[in-house]
Design a protein around this motif. Structure first.
Motif, PDB file in Angstrom:
ATOM      1  N   MET A 167      40.708  38.278  26.246  1.00  0.00           N
ATOM      2  CA  MET A 167      40.428  36.995  25.586  1.00  0.00           C
ATOM      3  C   MET A 167      39.093  36.428  26.046  1.00  0.00           C
ATOM      4  SD  MET A 167      44.196  35.253  25.814  1.00  0.00           S
ATOM      5  CE  MET A 167      43.675  33.610  25.353  1.00  0.00           C
ATOM      6  N   ALA A 168      38.853  36.492  27.369  1.00  0.00           N
ATOM      7  CA  ALA A 168      37.630  35.920  27.932  1.00  0.00           C
ATOM      8  C   ALA A 168      36.386  36.676  27.454  1.00  0.00           C
ATOM      9  CB  ALA A 168      37.704  35.940  29.460  1.00  0.00           C
ATOM     10  N   LEU A 169      36.534  37.990  27.248  1.00  0.00           N
ATOM     11  CA  LEU A 169      35.370  38.818  26.887  1.00  0.00           C
ATOM     12  C   LEU A 169      35.211  39.013  25.386  1.00  0.00           C
ATOM     13  CD1 LEU A 169      35.521  41.616  29.612  1.00  0.00           C
ATOM     14  CD2 LEU A 169      34.272  39.476  29.647  1.00  0.00           C
ATOM     15  N   ALA A 170      36.082  38.398  24.605  1.00  0.00           N
ATOM     16  CA  ALA A 170      36.102  38.637  23.150  1.00  0.00           C
ATOM     17  C   ALA A 170      34.730  38.485  22.514  1.00  0.00           C
ATOM     18  CB  ALA A 170      37.108  37.699  22.487  1.00  0.00           C
ATOM     19  N   ASN A 171      33.993  37.453  22.903  1.00  0.00           N
ATOM     20  CA  ASN A 171      32.680  37.199  22.303  1.00  0.00           C
ATOM     21  C   ASN A 171      31.524  37.594  23.210  1.00  0.00           C
ATOM     22  OD1 ASN A 171      33.663  36.201  19.854  1.00  0.00           O
ATOM     23  ND2 ASN A 171      34.060  34.203  20.751  1.00  0.00           N
ATOM     24  N   GLU A 172      31.817  38.446  24.198  1.00  0.00           N
ATOM     25  CA  GLU A 172      30.797  38.953  25.118  1.00  0.00           C
ATOM     26  C   GLU A 172      29.967  37.807  25.715  1.00  0.00           C
ATOM     27  OE1 GLU A 172      28.638  42.188  23.337  1.00  0.00           O
ATOM     28  OE2 GLU A 172      30.459  43.357  23.039  1.00  0.00           O
ATOM     29  N   PRO A 173      30.609  36.955  26.511  1.00  0.00           N
ATOM     30  CA  PRO A 173      29.905  35.782  27.053  1.00  0.00           C
ATOM     31  C   PRO A 173      28.807  36.176  28.038  1.00  0.00           C
ATOM     32  CG  PRO A 173      32.004  36.075  28.157  1.00  0.00           C
ATOM     33  CD  PRO A 173      31.982  37.059  27.026  1.00  0.00           C
ATOM     34  N   ASP A 174      27.848  35.274  28.228  1.00  0.00           N
ATOM     35  CA  ASP A 174      26.787  35.486  29.219  1.00  0.00           C
ATOM     36  C   ASP A 174      27.317  35.222  30.625  1.00  0.00           C
ATOM     37  OD1 ASP A 174      24.747  35.952  27.246  1.00  0.00           O
ATOM     38  OD2 ASP A 174      24.790  33.809  26.825  1.00  0.00           O
ATOM     39  N   LEU A 175      28.288  34.312  30.719  1.00  0.00           N
ATOM     40  CA  LEU A 175      28.847  33.921  32.020  1.00  0.00           C
ATOM     41  C   LEU A 175      30.369  34.007  31.980  1.00  0.00           C
ATOM     42  CD1 LEU A 175      28.733  32.510  34.866  1.00  0.00           C
ATOM     43  CD2 LEU A 175      28.807  30.327  33.636  1.00  0.00           C
ATOM     44  N   LEU A 176      30.928  34.711  32.968  1.00  0.00           N
ATOM     45  CA  LEU A 176      32.382  34.763  33.118  1.00  0.00           C
ATOM     46  C   LEU A 176      32.734  34.155  34.476  1.00  0.00           C
ATOM     47  CD1 LEU A 176      35.192  35.723  32.155  1.00  0.00           C
ATOM     48  CD2 LEU A 176      34.757  37.875  33.359  1.00  0.00           C
ATOM     49  N   ILE A 177      33.619  33.158  34.466  1.00  0.00           N
ATOM     50  CA  ILE A 177      34.118  32.566  35.705  1.00  0.00           C
ATOM     51  C   ILE A 177      35.527  33.104  35.924  1.00  0.00           C
ATOM     52  CG2 ILE A 177      34.721  30.421  36.902  1.00  0.00           C
ATOM     53  CD1 ILE A 177      32.668  28.989  35.102  1.00  0.00           C
ATOM     54  N   ALA A 178      35.753  33.750  37.071  1.00  0.00           N
ATOM     55  CA  ALA A 178      37.065  34.318  37.375  1.00  0.00           C
ATOM     56  C   ALA A 178      37.633  33.580  38.582  1.00  0.00           C
ATOM     57  CB  ALA A 178      36.933  35.809  37.660  1.00  0.00           C
ATOM     58  N   ASP A 179      38.672  32.778  38.329  1.00  0.00           N
ATOM     59  CA  ASP A 179      39.268  31.959  39.381  1.00  0.00           C
ATOM     60  C   ASP A 179      40.488  32.679  39.956  1.00  0.00           C
ATOM     61  OD1 ASP A 179      40.098  29.987  41.084  1.00  0.00           O
ATOM     62  OD2 ASP A 179      40.520  28.486  39.551  1.00  0.00           O
ATOM     63  N   GLU A 180      40.329  33.245  41.146  1.00  0.00           N
ATOM     64  CA  GLU A 180      41.408  34.010  41.797  1.00  0.00           C
ATOM     65  C   GLU A 180      42.063  34.960  40.785  1.00  0.00           C
ATOM     66  OE1 GLU A 180      41.874  33.842  44.948  1.00  0.00           O
ATOM     67  OE2 GLU A 180      41.535  31.831  45.696  1.00  0.00           O
ATOM     68  N   PRO A 181      41.271  35.879  40.189  1.00  0.00           N
ATOM     69  CA  PRO A 181      41.802  36.652  39.052  1.00  0.00           C
ATOM     70  C   PRO A 181      42.869  37.671  39.422  1.00  0.00           C
ATOM     71  CG  PRO A 181      39.646  37.483  39.695  1.00  0.00           C
ATOM     72  CD  PRO A 181      39.888  36.253  40.513  1.00  0.00           C
ATOM     73  N   THR A 182      43.079  37.920  40.722  1.00  0.00           N
ATOM     74  CA  THR A 182      44.023  38.991  41.088  1.00  0.00           C
ATOM     75  C   THR A 182      45.155  38.526  42.011  1.00  0.00           C
ATOM     76  OG1 THR A 182      42.578  39.651  42.914  1.00  0.00           O
ATOM     77  CG2 THR A 182      42.278  40.794  40.831  1.00  0.00           C
ATOM     78  N   THR A 183      45.335  37.208  42.153  1.00  0.00           N
ATOM     79  CA  THR A 183      46.366  36.745  43.100  1.00  0.00           C
ATOM     80  C   THR A 183      47.784  37.040  42.610  1.00  0.00           C
ATOM     81  OG1 THR A 183      46.168  34.562  42.122  1.00  0.00           O
ATOM     82  CG2 THR A 183      45.090  34.881  44.218  1.00  0.00           C
ATOM     83  N   ALA A 184      47.968  37.152  41.298  1.00  0.00           N
ATOM     84  CA  ALA A 184      49.331  37.302  40.768  1.00  0.00           C
ATOM     85  C   ALA A 184      49.786  38.758  40.685  1.00  0.00           C
ATOM     86  CB  ALA A 184      49.413  36.659  39.385  1.00  0.00           C
ATOM     87  N   VAL A 185      48.942  39.697  41.176  1.00  0.00           N
ATOM     88  CA  VAL A 185      49.296  41.122  41.042  1.00  0.00           C
ATOM     89  C   VAL A 185      49.282  41.818  42.403  1.00  0.00           C
ATOM     90  CG1 VAL A 185      48.466  41.305  38.668  1.00  0.00           C
ATOM     91  CG2 VAL A 185      46.876  41.748  40.547  1.00  0.00           C
ATOM     92  N   ASP A 186      49.918  42.993  42.456  1.00  0.00           N
ATOM     93  CA  ASP A 186      49.957  43.703  43.745  1.00  0.00           C
ATOM     94  C   ASP A 186      48.623  44.400  44.017  1.00  0.00           C
ATOM     95  OD1 ASP A 186      49.891  46.333  42.603  1.00  0.00           O
ATOM     96  OD2 ASP A 186      52.035  46.231  42.214  1.00  0.00           O
ATOM     97  N   VAL A 187      48.497  44.961  45.215  1.00  0.00           N
ATOM     98  CA  VAL A 187      47.209  45.475  45.696  1.00  0.00           C
ATOM     99  C   VAL A 187      46.657  46.600  44.821  1.00  0.00           C
ATOM    100  CG1 VAL A 187      46.057  46.567  47.662  1.00  0.00           C
ATOM    101  CG2 VAL A 187      47.749  44.812  48.062  1.00  0.00           C
TER     102      VAL A 187
END
Length: 256
Positions: A167-187
């Motif tokens: 969803m975030a990359l759908a329009n190929e943005p110039d800036l992507l902000i990722a707020d703790e993008p991996t806290t909800a998943v295992d290692v």
């Protein structure tokens, strides 16, 4: 000229005796194709800083006593909401830490990914469908294309996070902000998602602002690091320098 320039940003909630100063005098810049990490413990002000860039704070409860935020040379601190809506999802996008809180539980995955295409690119439904399938493949969910009509809870945590990335990359943005993008998943899934983000960033020459408390993520991803404590940046520099020669006492404690 940097893609994103934040200067002397302050954020407060409430006023008078009840005013809480969440961010104080934060400055950082980010170039196209670069990854900057904003690091600190919970409550340090890093997510509030990120939400300020997207102008997603609960205004007018939140306000900015000082500061400037420039995106591609344009001051956006006081830009009208209509203009911010054009920028969000098109030229700048954000991935939040809990996908199930961000995805609409009542809408199928296809509808949620295609919405940003229909709003910003004025695509037909057929064009949007093709692009959604492309995006699913891009984020490694090609085997799930037959399940585009399914609801978010029918996917695993790692799959939900990949849908958020699509969803975030759908329009190929110039800036992507990722707020703790991996806290909800295992290692294991975390490593896959980080490699995916890195790969997509290179493909799209996208700037990435990574908000995290996880130093192993920072070491793997970041070019520059800004360490936050109690609303202020206490140390800032190239990632290698911060890890090898930390100067601030708080940074040393965090690394230890």
């Amino acid at each position: 000229m940097s893609l994103l320039e934040i200067e002397n940003l302050s954020v407060s909630f409430g006023e008078g005796n009840r005013e809480v100063e969440a961010v104080r005098g934060v400055s950082l810049s980010l170039d196209k194709g670069e990854t900057a990490a904003l690091v600190g413990e919970s409550g340090s002000g890093k997510s509030v800083t990120a939400l300020s860039v997207m102008r997603l704070l609960p205004y007018p409860l939140a306000h900015h006593p000082s500061g400037s935020i420039k995106f591609a040379g344009e001051e956006i601190m006081d830009a009208p909401e209509s203009h911010m809506r054009q920028l969000r999802g098109d030229r700048m996008a954000m991935i939040f830490q809990e996908p199930l809180n961000s995805l609409n539980p009542l809408h199928c995955i296809e509808k949620q990914i295609s919405e940003v295409l229909l709003v910003h690119k004025a695509m037909t439904s057929a064009m949007a469908r093709d692009r959604v399938e492309e995006l699913m493949t891009l984020v490694g969910l090609q085997d799930q294309i037959s399940r585009l009509g399914n609801l978010p809870h029918e996917f695993s945590g790692g799959q939900q996070q990949r849908v958020m990335i699509a969803m975030a990359l759908a329009n190929e943005p110039d800036l992507l902000i990722a707020d703790e993008p991996t806290t909800a998943v295992d290692v294991t899934i975390q490593a896959q998602l980080l490699d995916l983000l890195k790969d997509l960033q290179e493909k799209l020459d996208m700037a990435l602002l990574l908000i995290t408390h996880d130093l192993s993520v920072v070491r793997h991803m970041a070019d520059t690091v800004s360490v936050m404590n109690a609303g202020r940046i206490v140390e800032q520099g190239a990632a290698a320098d911060i890890f090898e020669r930390p100067q601030d006492t708080y940074t040393k404690t965090l690394l230890a």
